[in-house]
Motif scaffolding. Structure first.
Motif, mmCIF file in Angstrom:
data_model
loop_
_atom_site.group_PDB
_atom_site.id
_atom_site.type_symbol
_atom_site.label_atom_id
_atom_site.label_comp_id
_atom_site.label_asym_id
_atom_site.label_seq_id
_atom_site.Cartn_x
_atom_site.Cartn_y
_atom_site.Cartn_z
ATOM 1 N N LEU A 1 31.585 -68.195 89.814
ATOM 2 C CA LEU A 1 32.570 -68.398 90.881
ATOM 3 C C LEU A 1 32.240 -69.644 91.707
ATOM 4 N N GLY A 2 31.485 -70.571 91.102
ATOM 5 C CA GLY A 2 31.032 -71.764 91.814
ATOM 6 C C GLY A 2 32.150 -72.707 92.228
ATOM 7 N N ALA A 3 33.262 -72.695 91.508
ATOM 8 C CA ALA A 3 34.378 -73.586 91.847
ATOM 9 C C ALA A 3 35.546 -72.810 92.435
ATOM 10 N N ALA A 4 35.326 -71.524 92.676
ATOM 11 C CA ALA A 4 36.428 -70.663 93.121
ATOM 12 C C ALA A 4 36.833 -70.984 94.559
ATOM 13 N N THR A 5 38.053 -70.569 94.905
ATOM 14 C CA THR A 5 38.549 -70.790 96.243
ATOM 15 C C THR A 5 39.199 -69.507 96.734
ATOM 16 N N ASP A 6 38.950 -69.179 97.984
ATOM 17 C CA ASP A 6 39.582 -68.002 98.571
ATOM 18 C C ASP A 6 40.598 -68.466 99.591
ATOM 19 N N LEU A 7 41.871 -68.381 99.208
ATOM 20 C CA LEU A 7 42.920 -68.969 100.032
ATOM 21 C C LEU A 7 43.258 -68.133 101.250
ATOM 22 N N ARG A 8 42.890 -66.852 101.232
ATOM 23 C CA ARG A 8 43.260 -66.009 102.384
ATOM 24 C C ARG A 8 42.380 -66.288 103.584
ATOM 25 N N VAL A 9 41.158 -66.784 103.353
ATOM 26 C CA VAL A 9 40.304 -67.097 104.491
ATOM 27 C C VAL A 9 39.918 -68.562 104.531
ATOM 28 N N LYS B 1 37.826 -79.386 95.027
ATOM 29 C CA LYS B 1 36.871 -80.388 94.584
ATOM 30 C C LYS B 1 37.227 -80.720 93.137
ATOM 31 N N GLU B 2 38.088 -81.723 92.984
ATOM 32 C CA GLU B 2 38.588 -82.011 91.635
ATOM 33 C C GLU B 2 37.455 -82.290 90.663
ATOM 34 N N PHE B 3 36.371 -82.836 91.207
ATOM 35 C CA PHE B 3 35.288 -83.191 90.302
ATOM 36 C C PHE B 3 34.606 -81.962 89.714
ATOM 37 N N LEU B 4 34.891 -80.796 90.317
ATOM 38 C CA LEU B 4 34.317 -79.568 89.780
ATOM 39 C C LEU B 4 35.125 -79.037 88.594
ATOM 40 N N LEU B 5 36.374 -79.498 88.496
ATOM 41 C CA LEU B 5 37.253 -78.922 87.495
ATOM 42 C C LEU B 5 36.919 -79.451 86.098
ATOM 43 N N ASP B 6 36.921 -78.544 85.131
ATOM 44 C CA ASP B 6 36.629 -78.918 83.755
ATOM 45 C C ASP B 6 37.911 -79.438 83.110
ATOM 46 N N PRO B 7 37.954 -80.727 82.759
ATOM 47 C CA PRO B 7 39.215 -81.302 82.263
ATOM 48 C C PRO B 7 39.712 -80.668 80.962
ATOM 49 N N ARG B 8 38.823 -80.017 80.222
ATOM 50 C CA ARG B 8 39.260 -79.414 78.957
ATOM 51 C C ARG B 8 40.222 -78.254 79.181
ATOM 52 N N TYR B 9 40.034 -77.530 80.288
ATOM 53 C CA TYR B 9 40.828 -76.326 80.526
ATOM 54 C C TYR B 9 41.710 -76.414 81.775
ATOM 55 N N ALA B 10 41.646 -77.558 82.489
ATOM 56 C CA ALA B 10 42.385 -77.679 83.744
ATOM 57 C C ALA B 10 43.878 -77.849 83.508
ATOM 58 N N GLU C 1 48.333 -79.973 87.100
ATOM 59 C CA GLU C 1 48.383 -80.290 88.526
ATOM 60 C C GLU C 1 46.960 -80.617 88.975
ATOM 61 N N GLN C 2 46.828 -81.813 89.581
ATOM 62 C CA GLN C 2 45.484 -82.263 89.911
ATOM 63 C C GLN C 2 44.932 -81.483 91.087
ATOM 64 N N TYR C 3 45.821 -81.206 92.035
ATOM 65 C CA TYR C 3 45.404 -80.470 93.218
ATOM 66 C C TYR C 3 45.938 -79.064 93.116
ATOM 67 N N ILE C 4 45.095 -78.139 93.524
ATOM 68 C CA ILE C 4 45.502 -76.758 93.376
ATOM 69 C C ILE C 4 46.542 -76.379 94.422
ATOM 70 N N MET C 5 46.502 -77.042 95.576
ATOM 71 C CA MET C 5 47.528 -76.843 96.588
ATOM 72 C C MET C 5 48.279 -78.159 96.700
ATOM 73 N N SER C 6 49.485 -78.095 97.234
ATOM 74 C CA SER C 6 50.247 -79.327 97.339
ATOM 75 C C SER C 6 49.527 -80.295 98.274
ATOM 76 N N THR C 7 49.766 -81.556 98.100
ATOM 77 C CA THR C 7 49.073 -82.552 98.904
ATOM 78 C C THR C 7 49.549 -82.544 100.348
ATOM 79 N N GLN C 8 50.592 -81.733 100.624
ATOM 80 C CA GLN C 8 51.038 -81.629 102.014
ATOM 81 C C GLN C 8 50.109 -80.747 102.856
ATOM 82 N N THR C 9 49.191 -80.063 102.227
ATOM 83 C CA THR C 9 48.219 -79.261 102.963
ATOM 84 C C THR C 9 46.839 -79.846 102.683
ATOM 85 N N PRO C 10 46.563 -81.032 103.286
ATOM 86 C CA PRO C 10 45.419 -81.821 102.861
ATOM 87 C C PRO C 10 44.043 -81.267 103.227
#
Ligand code: ADP
Ligand code: MG
Length: 352
Positions: free
Chosen positions: A187-195, A202-211, A214-223
């Motif tokens: 769960l090292g790259a996991a995110t908990d959106l409720r809290v 951290k895009e650099f954490l994402l494994d490009p083979r399975y990503a 969408e580059q950002y998991i949330m829209s860029t309007q919530t920076p």
């Protein structure tokens, strides 16, 4: 408040550990953010209780402990059984986080996929014996269905808790010998959106083979990460708007593909496939139209497997691997897909 009291009481009665309680064994893995060892308890070296896994993690260890604590309380069966996590600063200058889990088993889905015997090696693990049925596409399809179903079940638990894993791949799926099911790890790259924990992707954490594309998991309007109380009030809305959980669904779809097509199981072939898929705008149907007319026997066999029962497997797959997050099924919706109708699953004993 109740949750807080419960968490506190639970923590009070759980065993606590420190560095000297563990005897290090074989190294199981080494990533950029930590090293994983098999360990035993110094006091109970040969008991089942003493059969553990330790991750010595860098700065992201704090988030990983937090995620594992939350999973323990909210959806324990989704992930490897977490025992304890603490900050260890006795010897080194830089602090190190130690995370302890029960040892779930020797094989990840990545190990099992590499075997020539896949998916029959998994059938043996799940059922504990080899079946009399003749080997062939239908039987293989049932085994693959069972694996995907277990994965979606674990993911549904995480997503219902508000956690997006962001690193779903065969290397992070362990076969739990105790429960005879697949569980999610890492769960090292996991995110908990409720809290709002680890909210900034951290895009650099994402494994490009399975990503997912969408580059950002949330829209860029919530920076940036809102402060915790704001995030709690906002995030259900953000969840609805952005469907960040569909990132994991895309990764799961790629694993489905790798199970159906042996030719996609190596890193290189998956990377090449991703490139081709991107070239046809992530349209699997278009990709199939180009590939199928001139494909070899192995590829044809994969399509045949997905085409069983009126193409219901192919239908599910194309509902998971889609460019737009909102067009992908959620884990819960995927579990309700006709592909998983009871009579077509491997055995009733594995229905959860
Ligand atoms: P990394 O950050 O190095 O990817 P992981 O949490 O994915 O760390 O663990 C690395 C490897 O250690 C896994 O691929 C798996 O082989 C093994 N492993 C991790 N957790 C467990 C566990 N609970 N039981 C058995 N093996 C595990
Ligand atoms: Mg990992």
């Amino acid at each position: 408040f109740d949750m807080f009291v419960l968490a506190f009481v639970e923590r009070l009665f759980r065993p606590t550990f420190r560095k000297d309680d563990f005897v290090l064994g074989k190294k199981l893995g080494e990533g950029s953010f930590g090293v994983v060892y098999r360990v035993t308890l110094a006091k109970k070296p040969s008991s089942k209780e003493g059969d553990l896994v330790l991750k010595k993690a860098t700065e992201y260890g704090a988030v990983e402990i937090w995620m594992n604590e939350r999973v323990r309380r909210a959806c324990a069966n989704s992930c490897a059984d977490f025992v304890y996590g603490f900050l260890e600063r006795s010897t080194k200058k830089t602090p190190e986080y130690w995370l302890i889990w029960r040892f779930e088993g020797d094989a990840t889905l990545a190990d099992l996929l590499q075997s020539r015997d896949f998916p029959y090696n998994v059938e043996t693990l799940i059922l504990g014996e080899v079946q009399d049925l003749p080997k062939g596409l239908e039987r293989e399809n049932k085994i693959i269905q069972t694996i995907i179903r277990q994965l979606l079940f674990a993911l549904d638990g995480l997503h219902s808790t508000g956690i997006v894993h962001r690193d779903i791949k065969p290397q992070n799926i362990i076969f739990s010998e105790g429960s005879r099911t697949f569980k999610i790890i890492d769960l090292g790259a996991a995110t908990d959106l409720r809290v709002g924990i680890n909210y900034i992707p951290k895009e650099f954490l994402l494994d490009p083979r399975y990503a997912a594309p969408e580059q950002y998991i949330m829209s860029t309007q919530t920076p940036s990460a809102p402060s915790a109380p704001v995030a709690t009030a906002l995030s259900p809305v953000l969840w609805q708007l952005n469907l960040p959980d569909r990132f994991d669904i895309y990764s799961t779809g790629l694993i489905f593909l790798q199970m159906a097509f042996p030719g996609l199981r190596s890193d290189n072939s998956l990377i090449q496939f991703n490139r081709q898929l991107k070239r046809c705008d992530y349209d699997l149907v278009a990709r199939r139209k180009t590939a199928e007319p001139r494909c070899g026997a192995e590829l044809r066999r994969g399509f045949e497997l997905l085409d069983l029962v009126g193409g219901i497997g192919w239908e599910l797959l194309t509902s998971m691997v889609r460019y737009k997050a909102r067009q992908r099924l959620s884990a819960k919706a995927a579990l309700a897909h006709p592909y998983f109708d009871k009579e077509s699953l491997l055995a009733l004993s594995i229905m959860q």
